[in-house]
Design a protein around this motif. Structure first.
Motif, PDB file in Angstrom:
ATOM      1  N   SER A 118      -3.047  -2.653  -1.443  1.00 48.27           N
ATOM      2  CA  SER A 118      -2.392  -3.014  -0.180  1.00 48.27           C
ATOM      3  C   SER A 118      -3.417  -3.284   0.914  1.00 48.27           C
ATOM      4  O   SER A 118      -3.287  -4.231   1.690  1.00 48.27           O
ATOM      5  N   ILE A 119      -4.450  -2.442   0.969  1.00 49.75           N
ATOM      6  CA  ILE A 119      -5.493  -2.632   1.973  1.00 49.75           C
ATOM      7  C   ILE A 119      -6.249  -3.933   1.713  1.00 49.75           C
ATOM      8  O   ILE A 119      -6.563  -4.688   2.646  1.00 49.75           O
ATOM      9  N   ASP A 120      -6.532  -4.222   0.432  1.00 47.96           N
ATOM     10  CA  ASP A 120      -7.194  -5.484   0.101  1.00 47.96           C
ATOM     11  C   ASP A 120      -6.345  -6.685   0.496  1.00 47.96           C
ATOM     12  O   ASP A 120      -6.883  -7.765   0.799  1.00 47.96           O
ATOM     13  N   ALA A 121      -5.013  -6.492   0.499  1.00 48.68           N
ATOM     14  CA  ALA A 121      -4.103  -7.573   0.913  1.00 48.68           C
ATOM     15  C   ALA A 121      -3.936  -7.630   2.425  1.00 48.68           C
ATOM     16  O   ALA A 121      -3.048  -8.321   2.928  1.00 48.68           O
ATOM     17  N   LYS A 122      -4.799  -6.885   3.152  1.00 50.40           N
ATOM     18  CA  LYS A 122      -4.826  -6.878   4.623  1.00 50.40           C
ATOM     19  C   LYS A 122      -3.574  -6.248   5.239  1.00 50.40           C
ATOM     20  O   LYS A 122      -3.173  -6.605   6.352  1.00 50.40           O
ATOM     21  N   ASP A 133      -1.589  -3.456   7.244  1.00 48.98           N
ATOM     22  CA  ASP A 133      -1.903  -2.417   8.227  1.00 48.98           C
ATOM     23  C   ASP A 133      -0.756  -1.420   8.362  1.00 48.98           C
ATOM     24  O   ASP A 133      -0.813  -0.509   9.183  1.00 48.98           O
ATOM     25  N   ASP A 161       4.225  -2.480   1.503  1.00 51.91           N
ATOM     26  CA  ASP A 161       3.206  -2.848   2.481  1.00 51.91           C
ATOM     27  C   ASP A 161       3.548  -4.182   3.140  1.00 51.91           C
ATOM     28  O   ASP A 161       4.393  -4.931   2.653  1.00 51.91           O
ATOM     29  N   GLY A 185       1.216  -6.533   3.634  1.00 48.33           N
ATOM     30  CA  GLY A 185       0.040  -7.361   3.381  1.00 48.33           C
ATOM     31  C   GLY A 185       0.389  -8.810   3.132  1.00 48.33           C
ATOM     32  O   GLY A 185       1.526  -9.251   3.348  1.00 48.33           O
ATOM     33  N   GLU A 186      -0.579  -9.572   2.664  1.00 46.31           N
ATOM     34  CA  GLU A 186      -0.413 -11.017   2.514  1.00 46.31           C
ATOM     35  C   GLU A 186       0.568 -11.412   1.419  1.00 46.31           C
ATOM     36  O   GLU A 186       1.066 -12.538   1.407  1.00 46.31           O
ATOM     37  N   ALA A 243     -13.937  -5.771  -0.803  1.00 44.82           N
ATOM     38  CA  ALA A 243     -12.692  -5.324  -1.431  1.00 44.82           C
ATOM     39  C   ALA A 243     -12.829  -3.911  -1.992  1.00 44.82           C
ATOM     40  O   ALA A 243     -13.905  -3.479  -2.407  1.00 44.82           O
ATOM     41  N   TYR A 280     -10.169   4.454   7.144  1.00 45.29           N
ATOM     42  CA  TYR A 280      -9.160   3.428   7.437  1.00 45.29           C
ATOM     43  C   TYR A 280      -8.086   3.973   8.381  1.00 45.29           C
ATOM     44  O   TYR A 280      -7.635   3.270   9.291  1.00 45.29           O
ATOM     45  N   LEU A 335      -4.991   2.223  10.396  1.00 48.75           N
ATOM     46  CA  LEU A 335      -4.046   2.023   9.302  1.00 48.75           C
ATOM     47  C   LEU A 335      -2.872   2.976   9.474  1.00 48.75           C
ATOM     48  O   LEU A 335      -3.058   4.178   9.658  1.00 48.75           O
TER      49      LEU A 335
END
Length: 517
Positions: free
Chosen positions: A49-53, A55, A75, A77-78, A101, A211, A216
């Protein structure tokens, strides 16, 4: 060039062609046997989820009156389109990760999930694509690595249910047939969830603390879908995960720290070591609430700001009681290397002798060797041990219904009684002459639902509402739990506390009426 028998046999192995060999279905069983702990597996999914940006992330337990149903991680994310979902769910396919990543090997989603659940579903949408989903099951893997396509209508409905998080894009990861959930007996769900969420909150707060400190938003929630509160059910618990910084002391245990050392490591170059010394007998959560102190001394390895090892000396030395104040932060290089390697679960770093040799020769800017730091940490521990300290009585910890920030301060200030179930705070129907009652069998304080609005300024309260009232009741009532015989004097205290609190509610209601009129 054709092979000539006897030529260069000691230097090379000649080949005559190649064959593509797809993995045997038995490989899928290996995915379920990676040794992932529950908290480690959830953290691995949050890395994605964090890698997919993303927050904003929610770990969502769904339950009904009798059992725990499933776990979802949501999440904003993107997201992924159909092709991205196919790639993410392909067993054995390694992704190309960017420089910063958290993902590394490309197996975490499948291995972490199938270590705990028989069915993994991923539903996602991007700003440019509709909701879509894929499901991977243990049976599907045995059937030639079959991946099921989720009905688009269900995918859209699931995304819509989380429209408070997924506005334009995002992902939902769902675990079904979770093996640990299926072992929970009837009537034991509350106790299981309380312990599981506490461990998960601690793990995520520690390993993702950098994070969380940067903003986050990570929550853990429990919904009872059997409730008639609304069509989705009722939220019965909600925790905002707070950062547990293993270096978050306010004043160091020895002047001049933290101190930076540099180790020259063959095959890697210079490695920076930031050496910290905690103050002796600290009660802060980042020191005492992240595990046994003997296990938390030593090296803290980070990769792209994500903690991947929390303590341990990696064979350089053995843990010792007088070094519990010593913690060293080390940032791993993003690129893979032959000196410091991270395991697939991202919870342990393997080092070569080149690293330990470099540690032995590490120095700070003034030429002081790294072992001088250990002497300083030991000195701080021994000085602290000689100080007289007031010993506070252990207490039964607060549990469900108490705001996590309040629980954390109580844990920092008071030692816990070992083996005691936490005290829960529950709003329920009670006679009008009672502000609260005690359910000592369930270790719960029952609050009269009729007075709930008076402590939430007329707003609908959440599961952790009325923090001041609950904290005061906890301080009053904590010693009423975990006893053998119930004494008449204790019952008398409970009775007159009820009478006084009811009078205070009436006064508060009168003042609110005067203000509104």
């Amino acid at each position: 060039m054709p092979y000539e028998p006897g030529a260069n046999w000691q230097y090379d192995v000649p080949t005559t062609g190649s064959t593509h060999l797809p993995p045997d279905a038995g490989y899928g069983k290996a995915l379920t046997n990676q040794g992932y702990g529950f908290e480690v597996a959830v953290a691995d999914l949050i890395d994605n989820s964090i890698d997919a940006k993303a927050d904003e992330i929610v770990v969502h337990f769904l339950r009904d009156a009798d059992r725990i149903l499933t776990l979802l991680i949501v999440d904003n994310g993107e997201g992924m389109d159909e092709a991205g979902l196919d790639s993410a769910m392909t067993v054995g396919r390694r992704r190309d990760y960017g420089e910063g990543a958290l993902g590394l090997y490309g197996t975490g989603l499948k291995a972490a999930s199938l270590s705990h659940a028989s069915s993994l579903t991923v539903v996602s949408r991007t700003r440019r694509s509709r909701s879509a989903g894929r499901r991977l099951t243990a049976e599907g893997i045995e059937d030639g690595f079959r991946c099921d396509t989720v009905d688009p209508r269900y995918a859209q409905e699931l995304v819509d249910r989380y429209d408070g998080i997924i506005e334009w894009q995002g992902t939902v990861v769902r675990w079904d047939n979770v093996r640990a959930f299926e072992t929970v007996g009837r009537g034991q769900s509350d106790q299981f969830l309380s312990k599981a969420i506490s461990r998960l909150e601690t793990h995520l707060g520690l390993y993702l603390h950098r994070y969380l400190q940067r903003g986050l938003k990570l929550d853990i929630a429990v919904w009872d879908v059997s409730s008639r509160e609304n069509e989705l059910g009722e939220e019965v618990d909600h925790i905002a995960v707070e950062a547990l910084d293993p270096f978050g002391y306010k004043v160091p245990g020895k002047p001049g720290y933290p101190r930076k050392f540099t180790a020259s490591v063959e095959g890697l170059g210079d490695v920076n070591l930031t050496a910290h010394i905690w103050p002796a007998k600290s009660r802060q959560a980042g020191f005492r609430q992240i595990g046994a102190l003997s296990e938390r001394q030593g090296f803290y390895f980070y990769r792209n700001d994500r903690l991947v090892q929390a303590g341990g000396w990696n064979g350089w030395r053995n843990p010792e009681g007088h070094l519990v104040l010593a913690r060293v932060a080390i940032d791993l290089p993003s690129r893979e290397n032959s000196v410091l390697s991270l395991d697939v679960k991202k919870e342990k770093v393997t080092v070569t002798p080149a690293f330990t040799e470099g540690i032995e020769k590490a120095v700070d800017s003034k030429g002081r060797i790294f072992r001088s730091y250990l002497a300083d940490a030991e000195s701080a521990y021994r000085d602290g041990s000689r100080r007289n300290e007031i010993v506070r009585k252990p207490v039964t910890p607060p549990g469900k219904g108490m705001d996590p920030k309040v629980k954390r301060v109580i844990k920092e200030e008071l030692p816990e009684k070992p083996g005691e179930d936490p005290i829960a705070f529950i709003w329920s129907a009670l006679p009008s002459a009672q502000f609260f009652s005690l359910d000592r069998e369930r270790n719960a304080v029952i609050l009269n639902r009729a007075y709930r609005d008076d402590f939430n300024e007329g707003r609908r309260g959440g599961s952790n509402d009325a923090p001041v009232t609950k904290a005061l009741l906890y301080l009053l009532l904590e010693d009423c739990f975990g006893l053998g015989r119930w004494e008449r004097t204790r019952q008398d205290r409970v009775d007159y506390w009820n009478t006084i609190l009811l009078a205070s509610v009436e006064v508060q209601r009168e003042r609110r009426t005067q203000v509104t009129s």
